[in-house]
Structure formats: structure tokens, C-alpha cells
Design a protein around this motif. Structure first.
Motif, PDB file in Angstrom:
ATOM      1  N   ASN A   1      -3.467  65.893  14.744  1.00 35.57           N
ATOM      2  CA  ASN A   1      -2.193  65.340  15.188  1.00 35.57           C
ATOM      3  C   ASN A   1      -1.335  66.485  15.752  1.00 35.57           C
ATOM      4  O   ASN A   1      -1.682  67.667  15.652  1.00 35.57           O
ATOM      5  CB  ASN A   1      -1.478  64.604  14.046  1.00 35.57           C
ATOM      6  CG  ASN A   1      -1.189  65.511  12.859  1.00 35.57           C
ATOM      7  OD1 ASN A   1      -1.358  66.732  12.942  1.00 35.57           O
ATOM      8  ND2 ASN A   1      -0.755  64.924  11.748  1.00 35.57           N
TER       9      ASN A   1
ATOM     10  N   PHE B   1      -4.847  60.499  18.145  1.00 30.74           N
ATOM     11  CA  PHE B   1      -3.586  60.129  17.524  1.00 30.74           C
ATOM     12  C   PHE B   1      -2.545  59.857  18.604  1.00 30.74           C
ATOM     13  O   PHE B   1      -2.571  60.459  19.693  1.00 30.74           O
ATOM     14  CB  PHE B   1      -3.072  61.257  16.623  1.00 30.74           C
ATOM     15  CG  PHE B   1      -3.789  61.368  15.305  1.00 30.74           C
ATOM     16  CD1 PHE B   1      -3.492  60.504  14.264  1.00 30.74           C
ATOM     17  CD2 PHE B   1      -4.751  62.347  15.104  1.00 30.74           C
ATOM     18  CE1 PHE B   1      -4.134  60.614  13.049  1.00 30.74           C
ATOM     19  CE2 PHE B   1      -5.402  62.470  13.892  1.00 30.74           C
ATOM     20  CZ  PHE B   1      -5.101  61.594  12.864  1.00 30.74           C
TER      21      PHE B   1
ATOM     22  N   LEU C   1      -3.879  55.762  14.934  1.00 26.82           N
ATOM     23  CA  LEU C   1      -5.138  56.355  15.404  1.00 26.82           C
ATOM     24  C   LEU C   1      -5.883  55.323  16.239  1.00 26.82           C
ATOM     25  O   LEU C   1      -6.126  54.200  15.789  1.00 26.82           O
ATOM     26  CB  LEU C   1      -6.002  56.792  14.216  1.00 26.82           C
ATOM     27  CG  LEU C   1      -7.351  57.418  14.600  1.00 26.82           C
ATOM     28  CD1 LEU C   1      -7.125  58.821  15.147  1.00 26.82           C
ATOM     29  CD2 LEU C   1      -8.302  57.448  13.411  1.00 26.82           C
TER      30      LEU C   1
END
Length: 617
Positions: A511, A553, A560
Motif C-alpha cells: 500500500n 490497493f 484490494l
């Protein structure tokens, strides 16, 4: 002693005259004979005795001891007639014979079987009356003739035979139906077999024709290969000759500069610099500005991640997945699109394909901006330079190329890998590039020198995904040996290895905050990890049974996206731990790439049908 005579005697009298007359008609007669003890002993020596079973005497228990001559003769005849069979068979089979009926019983049974009750009553009354008066002759009370009994037996046999015939007809009909069914199946399979044989023969002919066709290309390919090698040698010789002449010109200019004035020397020196610059521009095979010729140095490890600045995480809203709708489908290539990526500063989308080309499109309009060709095999992945001036592409031709947008050409080719390259990624400073290959290694490239800085060895199978942990000097690699490794880019040593997958790892993604990452494998399993904690997975979700090829992400890190071979876009909320709706607009074509834009408003997927699709929330 008993001797057989022509007839049996009916009566015996004491008188001699009557005895002689009766003996002529009798079957047997009695002759007196006396035995001495010596005769008995001699005769017993020559006699043979047979063992008589005890059960033969059971029937004689009820016989009176005082039997007359007629009974004695009958018993003797029975023993003589049946004796051989009794001695041969220890367990004789008893047969029960049916007793014939008399005429009146036959008539009664017939009337009863037909249900003629009144006729039976009338017959019995008249019959007993006639029998009482003696009007019945001996023939009337005798047994029923054999022909009638035989007819009755034959009628019963006929009735049974008809029933059996009906059963046999049913069996025959069933057998006929089964035979017809089997014959139809046989004809069907025979026809199918003939069709398969025809197709097989056709394929064999096509294969032979193709072999013959391609055999004609072999000499041509060898000739072209030979010409290519000769051309390359001539090209290298020409370059060497050009460099030699250029160095000679420079030497002559330097020697002439000493004989002229300072002004002329400065003019000549400027010409010399221009000449050197032209030579360097022509022979330069390395990346041009902003890259330099000296080695790059890694930045400070603990630098600030802009995505972790105060208030940034709260300002980014998760993608509204329930509002995602397909707004555009664009056919970008002639073959499968293998990867997509967004420009770091502009709304531009880059795509790479198995058709050996890369293209850039204006987003979300889908207008083509630029395309490039130069790889000799399929292109597997791409990544933009952090400043947005260059594009890196990895290919099945064992190379990674750096494309300069200002020139539209490959300004640098990295070719140290010995097998196809699956993935590549820039460092956040733009001075380094990491690549992963099927040769089980990952290589760290210094883009200022164009040389390999580190070769990361340790995986036992193909390295499918590589990259840098956001705003760090840590390299991550995902491999077909089912492990994820983190490496120190300075030393090239492994810092940490994550285990848990049971099949080849296809993608690894962090992320924006650089703390958590997700991995997916060929079984369709997605796992979540935290780099700050131990190597134990945080969560595991099975999106199988189809392989998951790509995950990503959204900017908030809460959603997701999962793309796999089943053609479905699956969205998972990492905060609520729940699966959201699936996006099915791909008609079963496998998905190869998935990415969110930097605002989280758009979602883009690419697939094997040569198109990419844009979804807007």
C-alpha cells in the motif's frame, strides 16, 4: 427248493390227484429234498454272500410269520427282480406314480373344474341309484382309458407351454429393443470414429505440409543469420575505424593549437569540444540526461514518506466500489495486454503487450499518444520513472529497455539476464532499477552507469515480481519457489523471507504507506502481511480455484482489487474483512492487469482479449 412253472397255482389241495392237476397249471411246485450236514458244509464253502442293508429289513417287520405259499413266491420274485438295483444304489430314488382315476371320479372332477354344481348333483343322484340297483356294468366302474388321461395331461402341458411362450415373447421383445439400442449406439460410435479418423488424417496432412513449408525457411534463416553476423562485424569495424579517425583528428587539432595564438587555440578547442560531443552522442549507448556517468549513491534510509504525512490518510477516501460502472472499452493491441501502469504526474496510461509494443493513452479519453517498438519478444511489465520522463519495459528477449519520451527511442538496454525478464521497477529516486527474471535472479541496475550494481541470488525458481518498498532501500522479490524475500540493496543480502504460499507467487504489492503488503499465487490465494511484524500472515483469502494474476490497493489502502484467470474483478475491503461485488464484463477472458488511479476514482483492467476497460465510481 422253489422252481418256476408256466402258471401260478390258484389253490392247493391235500389230495394227490388234485395236486397233480393243479401242478400242471401252477407256476411253481414244491419238491422235497433232504440235506446232510456234510452237504451243507461243502455247499457253504462255495457260496458268496452279499451284504444286505439294514433298511431292507425294515419293510419286513409287519410281515406275518405264517405266510402262505403265494406270498412267499411273490416275495421271492420281488427280491429277485429288485435285488440288483437295491445292491447297486445305496439310496434309491423313490418315484411317486399318479394313480389313475375311475370313470365316475373323472366325471366328478370335470364337473367341479367347470363349476357345474347342479349337473354334479344330478349325476351323483342318478349314478348312486344305478349303482344301488346294479345296472352298471364292469366297464362303467373301471379306470378312465389312458387316452383321456393323456389328453388331460397334454392339456395341462399345453397351458403351461402357452404361458412360457408368452414369457419368451416378452423376453424376446426386450432383447430386440436392447439389440436395436446397441445397434444404434454402435452406428453412432462407428460414425464418430470415422469422423475422428478423418480429422486425424487431416491434421496429419496439415502437420506434414507445415513441416515441409517450414523446412523451406531453414536455409533462408541460416543465410539471414550469416548476413546479420557479417553486418554486425562490419558495423563494429566501422565504429572502431571512426573512433580511431576521431581520436586522430583530435590529436592533430591539439598539435596545431600549440602553434597558433590563444584566440585561435580557444576557437579550435571549442571545435574540439563540439567534435567530441558529436562523437559521444553518436556512440552513446547509455541513458542520457538527467542520468550522469558516475555511480549513484543510495539516499538516507529513513526518509519521509509523503503518503504518511499528517492528515493525508484522512483526506483520501476509499474507492466507492458499489458505484463502479464500465464507461469505456478500448482495443489497444493485437495480442494480449500483459501489464498497465499510470504516469506519476499526468493522466496517462501505459500498456505493454505480447505483440512486442508499448503504447501510451490519454486518460480517460483513450486517445493514443505514443507507441514504441524495439523488443524482439513479448513485453511482460512496465514502470514509469518517478519524474515521468522515461518508461522501463521488461521482455521475453532477456532485456530491460529504458525509453526516452523526448526521442521516442530506447536510450538504454540492460541485457545481463540469461532468461526472460518478468518484472521491473524504479527506485523512488529514479537512479536505480530492479528486474526479476526466469533465471532465478533479480538484478539491481545503476542507471547513471547502465551497469548491474547487485545480482540477488537465493531463489530456487523464477523471480516473477520485484520492486522497492515505498521510500526505502529495501527490495522485495516474489518467486515461483513460493516465497517472498526482502533484500538489502547495499549488500545484496536477504533480510527476511516470508513463507506460507503453496504455489507460485504471481504478484506482490504494497500500500502507499509502505507498511502492509499483499501477495497472490497460482492457486487463487491472497495473503496479507505486515512488514513491521513477524513473517506470520495477517489474513488469507481464497479467491480460487483459478489463478490470481494481479492485485492492487486503492490510494486509501482499504480496498484490494483482484484480477485472475476467471475474468472477474473481485474487490475486497481490508477494513471490514468482507468481499464486495464482482465486476464481470470480460466474457470469460483472463485478466492480466489491474490498477487504481491516484485519486481512487477510476479502476482500469486489461485482459487477454487485447483490450483495457475503464470503470468509474
Amino acid at each position: 427248493m422253489l422252481k418256476p412253472l408256466p402258471q401260478l397255482p390258484k389253490k392247493l389241495n391235500d389230495s394227490s390227484n388234485n395236486l397233480e392237476q393243479e401242478n400242471k397249471k401252477a407256476s411253481y411246485y414244491i419238491q422235497e429234498h433232504s440235506f446232510n450236514d456234510d452237504d451243507v458244509e461243502e455247499s457253504e464253502e462255495f457260496l458268496e454272500y452279499d451284504t444286505i442293508p439294514l433298511n431292507e429289513f425294515e419293510d419286513l417287520e409287519d410281515i406275518d410269520e405264517d405266510e402262505d405259499l403265494e406270498k412267499a413266491i411273490r416275495n421271492n420274485n420281488e427280491q429277485t427282480f429288485f435285488g440288483a438295483e437295491v445292491t447297486k444304489n445305496d439310496d434309491p430314488v423313490v418315484e411317486i406314480a399318479q394313480k389313475p382315476e375311475v370313470i365316475d371320479d373323472f366325471i366328478r372332477n370335470f364337473l367341479c373344474s367347470k363349476g357345474l354344481v347342479k349337473s354334479l348333483d344330478a349325476f351323483q343322484n342318478e349314478w348312486y341309484e344305478m349303482q344301488h340297483k346294479g345296472k352298471l356294468s364292469p366297464e362303467d366302474v373301471s379306470l378312465v382309458p389312458d387316452v383321456y388321461q393323456r389328453n388331460q395331461d397334454l392339456a395341462e402341458v399345453l397351458k403351461k407351454s402357452r404361458i412360457e411362450v408368452e414369457n419368451y415373447k416378452k423376453i424376446a421383445n426386450n432383447a430386440r429393443a436392447t439389440y436395436d439400442k446397441l445397434r444404434k449406439e454402435r452406428d453412432f460410435h462407428r460414425m464418430h470414429h470415422k469422423r475422428v479418423v478423418q480429422e486425424k488424417n487431416k491434421l496429419i496432412q496439415d502437420i506434414r505440409r507445415l513441416k515441409t513449408h517450414y523446412e523451406n525457411y531453414e536455409p533462408t534463416l541460416k543465410i539471414l543469420q550469416h548476413k546479420y553476423e557479417i553486418s554486425m562485424k562490419e558495423k563494429m569495424l566501422t565504429k572502431l575505424e571512426r573512433d580511431r579517425l576521431a581520436s586522430k583528428i583530435v590529436g592533430l587539432e591539439n598539435s596545431g593549437a600549440t602553434k597558433q595564438s590563444n584566440v585561435a587555440a580557444s576557437v579550435k578547442s571549442s571545435k574540439q569540444q563540439k567534435t567530441k560531443k558529436n562523437i559521444l552522442e553518436k556512440n552513446n549507448t547509455q541513458l542520457q540526461q538527467p542520468f550522469q556517468q558516475k555511480e549513484s549513491s543510495f539516499p538516507v534510509e529513513d526518509r519521509q514518506n509523503p503518503y504518511r504525512s499528517p492528515g493525508y490518510q484522512e483526506s483520501i477516501q476509499p474507492t466507492k466500489i458499489e458505484k463502479l460502472k464500465l464507461i469505456q472499452t478500448i482495443k489497444a493491441h493485437e495480442l494480449t495486454i500483459s501489464a498497465i501502469n499510470f504516469h506519476p504526474k499526468k493522466m496517462i496510461l501505459a500498456t505493454v503487450s505480447d505483440d512486442k509494443t508499448w503504447k501510451m493513452f490519454a486518460f480517460p479519453s483513450g486517445e493514443l499518444i505514443m507507441s514504441g517498438e524495439g523488443h524482439k519478444d513479448w513485453i511482460s511489465n512496465c514502470d514509469f520513472h518517478p519524474r515521468g520522463t522515461h518508461l522501463a519495459t521488461s521482455s521475453g528477449d532477456h532485456t530491460v529497455k529504458i525509453w526516452d519520451f523526448t526521442k521516442g527511442l530506447a536510450s538504454l538496454t540492460l541485457s545481463d539476464h540469461t532468461q526472460p525478464v518478468w518484472s521491473c521497477g524504479f527506485h523512488d529516486t529514479g537512479d536505480f532499477l530492479i528486474s526479476g527474471s526466469m533465471d532465478h535472479t533479480a538484478k539491481l541496475w545503476d542507471l547513471q552507469t547502465g551497469k548491474c550494481r547487485q545480482t540477488l541470488r537465493g531463489h530456487a525458481d523464477s523471480v516473477n515480481q520485484v520492486g522497492f518498498q515505498p521510500y526505502t532501500n529495501t527490495i522485495f522479490t516474489g518467486s515461483s519457489d513460493k516465497t517472498i524475500s526482502f533484500w538489502d540493496s547495499r549488500t545484496g543480502l536477504v533480510n527476511q523471507t516470508f513463507y506460507g504460499h503453496l504455489n507460485s507467487i504471481n504478484d506482490v504489492v504494497f500500500n502507499n504507506f509502505g507498511e502492509k503488503f499483499a501477495t497472490c499465487d497460482a492457486d487463487g490465494v491472497v495473503k496479507f502481511w505486515d512488514i513491521r511484524k513477524s513473517s506470520v500472515e495477517l489474513e488469507s483469502i481464497n479467491f480460487g480455484p483459478y489463478p490470481v494474476n494481479k492485485i492492487n490497493f486503492d490510494p486509501s489502502g482499504n480496498i484490494l482489487g483482484v484480477a485472475g484467470n476467471d475474468g472477474l474483478v473481485k474487490l475486497y475491503n481490508t477494513v471490514e474483512k468482507s468481499k464486495s461485488k464482482n465486476l464481470d464484463y470480460n466474457n470469460g477472458n483472463s485478466l492480466q492487469g489491474l490498477i487504481f488511479d491516484k485519486t481512487g476514482e477510476f479502476l482500469v483492467i486489461c485482459s487477454s482479449d487485447c483490450t483495457f476497460k475503464i470503470f468509474q465510481a
